[in-house]
Design a protein around this motif. Structure first.
Motif, PDB file in Angstrom:
ATOM      1  N   MET A   1       0.818  -1.192   0.000  1.00 15.09           N
ATOM      2  CA  MET A   1       0.000   0.000   0.000  1.00 15.09           C
ATOM      3  C   MET A   1       0.864   1.258   0.000  1.00 15.09           C
ATOM      4  O   MET A   1       0.442   2.293  -0.499  1.00 15.09           O
ATOM      5  N   ALA A   2       2.078   1.184   0.545  1.00 12.69           N
ATOM      6  CA  ALA A   2       2.956   2.350   0.598  1.00 12.69           C
ATOM      7  C   ALA A   2       3.377   2.791  -0.795  1.00 12.69           C
ATOM      8  O   ALA A   2       3.475   3.996  -1.054  1.00 12.69           O
ATOM      9  N   ILE A   3       3.592   1.848  -1.704  1.00 13.17           N
ATOM     10  CA  ILE A   3       3.992   2.198  -3.066  1.00 13.17           C
ATOM     11  C   ILE A   3       2.847   2.900  -3.787  1.00 13.17           C
ATOM     12  O   ILE A   3       3.057   3.892  -4.485  1.00 13.17           O
ATOM     13  N   ILE A   4       1.629   2.425  -3.606  1.00 13.94           N
ATOM     14  CA  ILE A   4       0.460   3.049  -4.235  1.00 13.94           C
ATOM     15  C   ILE A   4       0.260   4.456  -3.686  1.00 13.94           C
ATOM     16  O   ILE A   4      -0.014   5.394  -4.440  1.00 13.94           O
ATOM     17  N   THR A   5       0.432   4.619  -2.394  1.00 13.88           N
ATOM     18  CA  THR A   5       0.312   5.944  -1.782  1.00 13.88           C
ATOM     19  C   THR A   5       1.396   6.876  -2.294  1.00 13.88           C
ATOM     20  O   THR A   5       1.133   8.046  -2.571  1.00 13.88           O
ATOM     21  N   LEU A   6       2.612   6.389  -2.451  1.00 13.13           N
ATOM     22  CA  LEU A   6       3.707   7.198  -2.971  1.00 13.13           C
ATOM     23  C   LEU A   6       3.429   7.653  -4.399  1.00 13.13           C
ATOM     24  O   LEU A   6       3.588   8.837  -4.728  1.00 13.13           O
ATOM     25  N   ILE A   7       2.991   6.744  -5.243  1.00 12.06           N
ATOM     26  CA  ILE A   7       2.694   7.086  -6.634  1.00 12.06           C
ATOM     27  C   ILE A   7       1.547   8.094  -6.702  1.00 12.06           C
ATOM     28  O   ILE A   7       1.616   9.081  -7.443  1.00 12.06           O
ATOM     29  N   ALA A   8       0.505   7.876  -5.922  1.00  9.87           N
ATOM     30  CA  ALA A   8      -0.625   8.805  -5.906  1.00  9.87           C
ATOM     31  C   ALA A   8      -0.213  10.168  -5.379  1.00  9.87           C
ATOM     32  O   ALA A   8      -0.671  11.199  -5.880  1.00  9.87           O
ATOM     33  N   THR A   9       0.667  10.200  -4.388  1.00  8.05           N
ATOM     34  CA  THR A   9       1.128  11.471  -3.819  1.00  8.05           C
ATOM     35  C   THR A   9       1.954  12.261  -4.827  1.00  8.05           C
ATOM     36  O   THR A   9       1.848  13.483  -4.886  1.00  8.05           O
ATOM     37  N   ILE A  10       2.731  11.583  -5.643  1.00 13.76           N
ATOM     38  CA  ILE A  10       3.547  12.278  -6.629  1.00 13.76           C
ATOM     39  C   ILE A  10       2.697  12.753  -7.805  1.00 13.76           C
ATOM     40  O   ILE A  10       2.845  13.885  -8.271  1.00 13.76           O
ATOM     41  N   LEU A  11       1.777  11.925  -8.283  1.00  8.67           N
ATOM     42  CA  LEU A  11       0.975  12.290  -9.444  1.00  8.67           C
ATOM     43  C   LEU A  11      -0.152  13.260  -9.107  1.00  8.67           C
ATOM     44  O   LEU A  11      -0.410  14.198  -9.854  1.00  8.67           O
ATOM     45  N   LEU A  12      -0.839  13.029  -8.013  1.00  4.54           N
ATOM     46  CA  LEU A  12      -1.958  13.870  -7.592  1.00  4.54           C
ATOM     47  C   LEU A  12      -1.937  13.944  -6.066  1.00  4.54           C
ATOM     48  O   LEU A  12      -2.550  13.113  -5.382  1.00  4.54           O
ATOM     49  N   PRO A  13      -1.211  14.915  -5.523  1.00  2.00           N
ATOM     50  CA  PRO A  13      -0.955  14.964  -4.078  1.00  2.00           C
ATOM     51  C   PRO A  13      -2.192  14.881  -3.171  1.00  2.00           C
ATOM     52  O   PRO A  13      -2.164  14.140  -2.187  1.00  2.00           O
ATOM     53  N   PRO A  14      -3.305  15.572  -3.466  1.00  2.00           N
ATOM     54  CA  PRO A  14      -4.456  15.443  -2.564  1.00  2.00           C
ATOM     55  C   PRO A  14      -5.012  14.014  -2.499  1.00  2.00           C
ATOM     56  O   PRO A  14      -5.484  13.573  -1.455  1.00  2.00           O
ATOM     57  N   LEU A  15      -4.922  13.287  -3.600  1.00  2.00           N
ATOM     58  CA  LEU A  15      -5.373  11.898  -3.596  1.00  2.00           C
ATOM     59  C   LEU A  15      -4.510  11.045  -2.675  1.00  2.00           C
ATOM     60  O   LEU A  15      -5.021  10.220  -1.912  1.00  2.00           O
ATOM     61  N   GLY A  16      -3.194  11.244  -2.727  1.00  2.00           N
ATOM     62  CA  GLY A  16      -2.299  10.491  -1.850  1.00  2.00           C
ATOM     63  C   GLY A  16      -2.565  10.774  -0.386  1.00  2.00           C
ATOM     64  O   GLY A  16      -2.558   9.866   0.446  1.00  2.00           O
ATOM     65  N   VAL A  17      -2.820  12.028  -0.050  1.00  2.00           N
ATOM     66  CA  VAL A  17      -3.117  12.383   1.340  1.00  2.00           C
ATOM     67  C   VAL A  17      -4.465  11.816   1.752  1.00  2.00           C
ATOM     68  O   VAL A  17      -4.626  11.307   2.860  1.00  2.00           O
ATOM     69  N   ALA A  18      -5.438  11.876   0.855  1.00  2.00           N
ATOM     70  CA  ALA A  18      -6.770  11.349   1.174  1.00  2.00           C
ATOM     71  C   ALA A  18      -6.739   9.829   1.363  1.00  2.00           C
ATOM     72  O   ALA A  18      -7.466   9.294   2.207  1.00  2.00           O
ATOM     73  N   LEU A  19      -5.914   9.129   0.600  1.00  2.00           N
ATOM     74  CA  LEU A  19      -5.807   7.675   0.761  1.00  2.00           C
ATOM     75  C   LEU A  19      -5.310   7.302   2.153  1.00  2.00           C
ATOM     76  O   LEU A  19      -5.736   6.312   2.732  1.00  2.00           O
ATOM     77  N   LYS A  20      -4.405   8.100   2.671  1.00  2.00           N
ATOM     78  CA  LYS A  20      -3.794   7.767   3.948  1.00  2.00           C
ATOM     79  C   LYS A  20      -4.535   8.355   5.145  1.00  2.00           C
ATOM     80  O   LYS A  20      -4.648   7.721   6.180  1.00  2.00           O
ATOM     81  N   HIS A  21      -5.059   9.583   4.999  1.00  2.00           N
ATOM     82  CA  HIS A  21      -5.622  10.284   6.155  1.00  2.00           C
ATOM     83  C   HIS A  21      -7.100  10.619   6.024  1.00  2.00           C
ATOM     84  O   HIS A  21      -7.684  11.145   6.971  1.00  2.00           O
ATOM     85  N   GLY A  22      -7.687  10.393   4.869  1.00  2.00           N
ATOM     86  CA  GLY A  22      -9.084  10.766   4.679  1.00  2.00           C
ATOM     87  C   GLY A  22      -9.215  12.256   4.375  1.00  2.00           C
ATOM     88  O   GLY A  22      -8.250  12.935   4.069  1.00  2.00           O
ATOM     89  N   LEU A  23     -10.438  12.755   4.465  1.00  2.00           N
ATOM     90  CA  LEU A  23     -10.697  14.156   4.133  1.00  2.00           C
ATOM     91  C   LEU A  23     -10.605  15.035   5.367  1.00  2.00           C
ATOM     92  O   LEU A  23     -11.548  15.732   5.729  1.00  2.00           O
TER      93      LEU A  23
END
Length: 58
Positions: A1-23
């Motif tokens: 899950m960390a790799i998916i979060t990293l990729i999402a954070t680099i490509l679309l930062p709010p999505l990466g933060v939302a995946l890990k911490h919610g809204l």
């Protein structure tokens, strides 16, 4: 899950933060930073997801 979060954070930062911490507060701060300038959003996303939470990729 960390790799998916990293990729999402680099490509679309709010999505990466939302995946890990919610809204929560961090998501909204990251969204504003990303809308103003992309690079501060990426930096904040990486900081929130991997430095402040203490999770590493390994």
């Amino acid at each position: 899950m960390a790799i998916i979060t990293l990729i999402a954070t680099i490509l679309l930062p709010p999505l990466g933060v939302a995946l890990k911490h919610g809204l929560d507060r961090d998501f909204w701060i990251n969204l504003i930073l990303t809308l103003l300038f992309f690079i501060p959003g990426v930096i904040h996303g990486l900081y929130v997801n991997f430095v402040r939470s203490g999770n590493a990729l390994a």
